[in-house]
Design a protein around this motif. Structure first.
Motif: not given
Length: 113
Positions: A84-97
Motif C-alpha cells: 500500500k505504501y511502497p515508500r516503506l520498502i528499503e532500496r535499492p533491491i537488486i535481483i539476479n535470478g
C-alpha cells in the motif's frame, strides 16, 4: 537479466545504477513507486533476500511510525503495508535470478553478479 528496484530520488538507488553500469552489467529498471509491487511479487522478493518482512521496511519513515504507533504488526500486515505504501520498502533491491540483495553498500551487488 538483473533487475533493480529503483527510486530515482534516492541517492543510494542512483549509486546502485552507476555501480551496475561501471561493472558493464545489463539490467532492467523497475521504478517501484510508479509500478507498485503486488503482494506476490513482494513475497517473492523477500524469499530471494531471505528476509523477514520487517527487515525490508524503512522504519524511520513517518508513515511507518503512524502505522505502528500503538501496535505490533504481523508479517502479513507488514507486507500489506509495503504494498500500500511502497515508500516503506528499503532500496535499492537488486535481483539476479533467484538471488537478491539490498545494495547498501553498493558493493553488496558483487555477491549476486
Amino acid at each position: 537479466m538483473i533487475t533493480i528496484y529503483h527510486n530515482p530520488r534516492c541517492s543510494k538507488s542512483r549509486e546502485g545504477l552507476t555501480y551496475l553500469e561501471d561493472k558493464g552489467v545489463q539490467y532492467k529498471i523497475t521504478k517501484y513507486l510508479d509500478e507498485p509491487l503486488t503482494k506476490e511479487e513482494l513475497t517473492d522478493i523477500l524469499r530471494k533476500l531471505n528476509f523477514k518482512p520487517i527487515e525490508l521496511v524503512r522504519t524511520k519513515e513517518e508513515i511507518w511510525k503512524e502505522l505502528t504507533k500503538d501496535k505490533n504488526l504481523e508479517d502479513n500486515e507488514i507486507i500489506e503495508a509495503m504494498v500500500k505504501y511502497p515508500r516503506l520498502i528499503e532500496r535499492p533491491i537488486i535481483i539476479n535470478g533467484d538471488k537478491a540483495v539490498i545494495a547498501r553498500p553498493t558493493e553488496n551487488i558483487d555477491t549476486i553478479i
